[in-house]
Design an enzyme around this catalytic site. Structure first.
Site, PDB file in Angstrom:
ATOM      1  N   HIS A  52      -4.287   4.556   2.997  1.00 14.16           N
ATOM      2  CA  HIS A  52      -3.387   4.342   2.860  1.00 14.16           C
ATOM      3  C   HIS A  52      -2.393   5.090   3.701  1.00 14.16           C
ATOM      4  O   HIS A  52      -1.278   5.670   3.431  1.00 14.16           O
ATOM      5  CB  HIS A  52      -3.004   3.866   0.908  1.00 14.16           C
ATOM      6  N   CYS A  64      -7.242  -0.310   2.302  1.00 15.03           N
ATOM      7  CA  CYS A  64      -8.332  -0.861   0.377  1.00 15.03           C
ATOM      8  C   CYS A  64      -8.725  -1.523   0.805  1.00 15.03           C
ATOM      9  O   CYS A  64      -9.280  -2.254   1.164  1.00 15.03           O
ATOM     10  CB  CYS A  64      -6.513  -0.812   0.253  1.00 15.03           C
ATOM     11  N   GLU A  68       0.184   3.747   4.938  1.00  9.19           N
ATOM     12  CA  GLU A  68       1.390   3.425   4.724  1.00  9.19           C
ATOM     13  C   GLU A  68       2.594   4.345   3.506  1.00  9.19           C
ATOM     14  O   GLU A  68       3.909   4.146   2.944  1.00  9.19           O
ATOM     15  CB  GLU A  68       1.750   1.900   4.604  1.00  9.19           C
TER      16      GLU A  68
END
Lengths: 745, 229
Positions: free
Chosen positions: B204, B87, B206
């Site tokens: 993302h 990002c 994560e």
């Protein structure tokens, strides 16, 4: 420095103080205040800061409980959740600034509530917003909606605190006065809650954060504490301008600073800026404070002491630290690129003395400033409109043989339609805690390092409050708790934001009195402490007040984060059931408003005992793993609740067929908003167990039908009442708000 | 695997990346402060996390590229060290010239946070070797400036060299206009450099790598890196 203006009765009036209040100031300090001191009294005695109209009523709210670490009176409330953690939370209004300048007004509302929370030593982990706009046809509504959502999005996202839920409503009563209520919840170690105190003599006063500018002067006194009129637009300069990047740095720097035990107290500079933070800290510690304004970091040259003290520039904090640690503190703040300066110290005097350029400009005792405003004994009077609107005769309402049209209209009403357009603009996932995404009954966040989760719901049906403020406020509490129960959470604490019209009108104060009473009684019954809150009065324009809107946010606890319930049907072939009892109640319903443009009748009856049993029953079903979905019945009634459970299924839409037996009118049965009802679904084999458990409570429980197919079908007494394709219903529900907001005019 | 996570002022997803690498995947993980000109030679992976570094003022990533730590990151990358930008990290990689192209404002002109699908376009990189070719991953996005742009000629180059690693798609893996959330050219969601040691992606991973949630599609990217080292 230029000569200060002379104190005249006109100047006193311009500062929002009455002649009586000014005479009281003279009595309390025994002399005439100078211009700067008059400014201080003006903000500190304003409705916004002093709660002079509302305080006598607020005493009735229960605020104690075994797990309450901090009740009302501090920056935010705090509740122990075990495992060494506490949740710190509060909701606050930023209504008037958001109407004048929606982007900055909403953004700084978010910033302010976050500071209230991390001031207490808690890391903000969740934001929610309760938003109310005027009717869609009002030319300003689209502009305000876009601006407010954009403001929240830009501020919250940048600070890395997820916006995980909230509510959005539209009604013509908010045409001239929108509501923006921002909620923040933070997580702290339960033995490290910081309070706004000054501590012992010699402690240093440390200014932290953005430089002080000329923005926001008299935001609290003139903007927040008077109703709107033709001159409203001229008040734009009183709206503060936010810088979320600095806020993010401030969060990190402050939390790092608060690791040290030489930090004595912290207070954010919110409404009334440096004035309220310094006077309140001194007052709470029964200490004195000396400050030198020449040391305050300033954004522009030539600012007067009056401006420095009254500025509401954002992203500023006041720390009190023990002497000898100044350099350590400043080094941490400089590491984060923030301004910091020692601007004064704590004394054993009983007042605040402020110097500027070598000259004393303020010398005031703390009591008159902080607590000197007289509680106003506002008159109350039951409004006449109530007699008129309570006359709702259902037999006069047309009674259509089918409900398809009503269902479609309701799904396309912006109050019921999906709020996806709003929450997709908010980062609702950052920090990896969001277990239940926005669009559900309540937001759920796991607490890292524990097995627990917290659930949060914010709620108020202001139509009900308009029809009956006492019942409406009690319903807001009940429904908020029901939302939590549907996710598997037990309520542990409440914060409120009481939005009302002009308190100088007895009818408004009657609404206020009734609502606070209703809320207090409900909180007592459900055993929920009110640990923080905010009062916003003067929400009216040219004599037209908003509906009374006592918004509540309730925080609940889930012991096992793997047992979180959601509202979507999970599989075809599951049974659908309804906990609770349906009555012929259409008063104040969305159905009545959308189809007949009426806000009339009486709100649904709330039977508190029944409500509690319904919630306990739902919680036990979740605990025992007997159900697969749970969803509160609210606006739009049973039909909308079931439709939403269809839409929220993982397979992008599972159908449902309901076979109902009833003597009620079809529209009341499907779209009425009877309280204390939860729609559940479960595998067929658990039916007996659930029915037996319901009998043992006892709580009303009926089977409604089954999930499956591609249609939403409702049969009443064997006759088809609704049959619609889920896919087309979902499309209406999903796209309504976005296509309205995106239109260019 | 020894991982470093860069903390810029305004980084938001640094703690999330730390949580996944350290707590979920048990990797040695360190913070890298933006003001430090650190020696990164002992690291296997450097992560530039998401967020709003320097408030994204001026243009996302435009100020961060001048941070002292970026000198270290650039020389680390030039020596073949693996760098993952997520990002805002992707935006910084583009601004600092470690990856080609530009990230512009979403075509909706709004911030978008939601789950999207991406198709794995190449598995011959250290970032994707544990993924199956053309498999579909569900990964959330959360950005305002994520519309990838590169001129058609360079785009062809990227394709030819297998540098495009992820494309936005629908649940079945079809790449359509409606499955492209931000208007990225050719639906590009993530790409790597020609040497295949620097990768940037807007989604993302994560955010979908903790087994507390049912979706752990993001793990395949971190696991690809772990297997490698």
């Amino acid at each position: 420095m230029d000569k200060e203006p002379e104190i005249t009765s006109q100047l006193v009036k311009d500062h929002g103080l009455t002649g009586e209040e000014y005479r009281r100031i003279l009595d309390l300090i025994g002399r005439q205040p100078n211009f700067t001191e008059l400014g201080i009294f003006s903000v500190m005695w304003s409705e916004h800061c002093s709660y002079k109209s509302s305080r006598p009523f607020l005493k009735n709210l229960p605020s104690e409980g075994p797990n309450v670490l901090q009740g009302p009176g501090e920056n935010a409330g705090a509740i122990d959740i075990g495992d060494g953690f506490a949740v710190v939370f509060k909701i606050e209004s930023h209504n008037h600034p958001s109407f004048i300048e929606p982007h900055q007004g909403a953004a700084t509302g978010v910033g302010g509530i976050m500071r209230d929370v991390f001031t207490m030593g808690a890391r903000p982990i969740a934001l929610l917003d309760s938003l109310r706009f005027g009717e869609l046809d009002d030319p300003r509504t689209r502009f305000l909606l876009n601006g407010v959502v954009d403001g929240i999005s830009s501020y919250g996202n940048c600070t890395g605190v997820p916006t995980v839920g909230g509510e959005v409503y539209f009604d013509s009563c908010y045409n001239g006065n929108i509501l923006v209520n921002a909620f923040c919840l933070g997580l702290a170690k339960s033995d490290k809650i910081f309070l706004a105190k000054a501590g012992g003599v010699g402690n240093r006063i440390l200014y932290v954060g953005s430089k002080t500018g000329r923005d926001g002067i008299h935001g609290a006194s003139l903007l927040a504490s008077s109703e709107f009129d033709e001159t409203t637009e001229e008040k734009r300069p009183t709206v503060q301008v936010g810088d979320p990047f600095t806020e993010k740095l401030l969060i990190e720097a402050c939390l790092e600073l608060m690791e040290f035990d030489w930090v004595v107290g912290v207070q954010d500079m919110g409404a009334a800026g440096l004035t309220s933070s310094s006077f309140e800290m001194a007052h709470r510690s029964e200490a004195g404070v000396r400050m030198d304004l020449s040391k305050v970091p300033l954004r522009e040259a030539g600012m007067t002491p009056y401006e420095i003290l009254l500025s509401e520039s954002q992203e500023r904090m006041l720390f009190v630290i023990q002497p000898g640690h100044e350099e350590e503190a400043v080094a941490i703040l400089e590491k984060w690129g923030l301004d910091a300066a020692i601007i004064g110290e704590v004394t054993d005097e009983s007042g605040v003395r402020i110097r500027f350029n070598g000259k004393e400009v303020v010398n005031l005792p703390t009591f008159p400033v902080v607590d000197g405003a007289l509680d106003l004994k506002r008159e109350t009077q039951r409004p006449e409109y109530l007699d008129r609107i309570h006359q709702l005769n259902l037999t006069e309402l047309p009674h259509p043989p089918r409900g398809d049209k009503a269902l479609i209209k309701l799904l396309g009403s912006p109050n019921i339609a999906s709020k996806e357009w709003v929450y997709e603009q908010y980062d609702h996932m950052v920090r990896l805690n969001t277990l239940v995404l926005p669009g559900s009954d309540a937001a759920v966040l796991r607490i890292k390092g524990t097995k627990k989760a917290v659930a949060i719901s914010v709620d108020c049906n202001s139509r009900f409050c308009y029809l009956d403020p006492y019942e409406g406020a009690a319903i807001a509490v009940a429904e908020c708790c029901r939302n939590l129960a549907a996710t598997g959470a037990t309520p542990i604490g409440l914060t409120n934001c009481l939005n009302f019209g002009n308190p100088e009108r007895p009818e408004i104060m009657w609404q206020f009195e009734q609502a606070v009473q209703g809320m207090g009684d409900a909180c007592l019954y459900f055993n929920i402490p009110v640990v923080s809150g905010n009062v916003s009065l003067y929400n009216e324009t040219k004599g037209e007040a908003i509906f009374p809107t006592p918004t509540v946010a309730v925080v609940g606890l889930i012991e096992d984060q793997t047992k979180v319930m959601t509202q979507g049907f999970k599989k075809p072939g599951h049974r659908i059931g309804l906990i609770g009892f349906t009555m012929e109640e259409l008063g104040g319903s969305e159905y009545l408003k959308v189809l007949f443009d009426k806000t009339e009748g009486k709100p649904p009856v709330l039977d508190r005992k029944h409500e509690k049993q319904v919630q306990d029953f739902c919680l036990e079903l979740i605990q025992k793993g007997l159900i697969q979905s749970a969803h509160d019945c609210s606006e739009g009634g049973l039909a909308i609740a079931v439709a939403e459970s269809c839409f929220a299924s993982p397979a992008e839409g599972i159908g449902a067929t309901l076979d109902l037996e009833s003597t009620l009118r079809g529209d009341a049965l499907l779209f009425g908003e009877s309280q204390s009802r939860i729609v559940i679904s479960f595998p067929e084999e658990f039916t007996d167990k659930i029915e037996d458990l319901a009998l043992s409570y006892p709580v009303d429980f009926i089977l409604l039908g089954k999930t499956g197919g591609s249609h939403f079908t409702v049969n009443i007494n064997g006759r088809e009442y609704i049959k619609q394709e889920i896919e087309s219903l979902k499309k209406i529900w999903k796209t309504t708000l976005g296509s309205y907001a995106g239109q260019t005019t | 695997m020894k991982c470093g996570i860069v903390v810029f002022p305004g980084s938001n997803c640094d703690h999330d990346c730390y949580h996944i690498l350290k707590k979920v995947l048990n990797q040695e993980t360190h913070w890298l402060w933006h003001k430090d000109n650190a020696d990164l030679s002992s690291f296997d992976l450097v992560v530039l996390p998401g967020g709003f570094s320097y408030g994204d003022y001026l243009r996302a990533g435009a100020i961060s590229r001048f941070s002292p730590v970026m000198n270290s990151v650039i020389s680390f990358a030039k020596k073949g060290g693996k760098v993952l930008g997520i990002c805002n990290g992707f935006q910084i990689l583009v601004e600092s010239g470690l990856l080609p192209g530009a990230l512009m404002q979403n075509h909706t002109r709004k911030f978008i946070c939601k789950n999207v699908y991406v198709r794995v376009e190449s598995t011959h990189t250290p970032f994707t070797q544990e993924c199956s070719d053309k498999s579909v991953l569900q990964i959330p996005i959360a950005h305002h400036q994520g519309s990838y742009y590169i001129d058609p000629h360079s785009l062809g180059d990227l394709e030819e060299k297998g540098q495009i690693l992820f494309r936005y798609c629908d649940a079945e893996g079809n790449i359509t206009d409606s499955s492209n959330p931000n208007g990225s050219v050719s639906s590009v969601a993530g790409l790597c450099n020609a040497q295949k040691n620097v990768m940037g992606m807007m989604p993302h991973p994560e955010r979908c790598a903790d087994p507390l949630w049912p979706n752990v599609d993001g793990q395949s990217i971190f696991k690809s890196l772990i297997t490698q080292s």
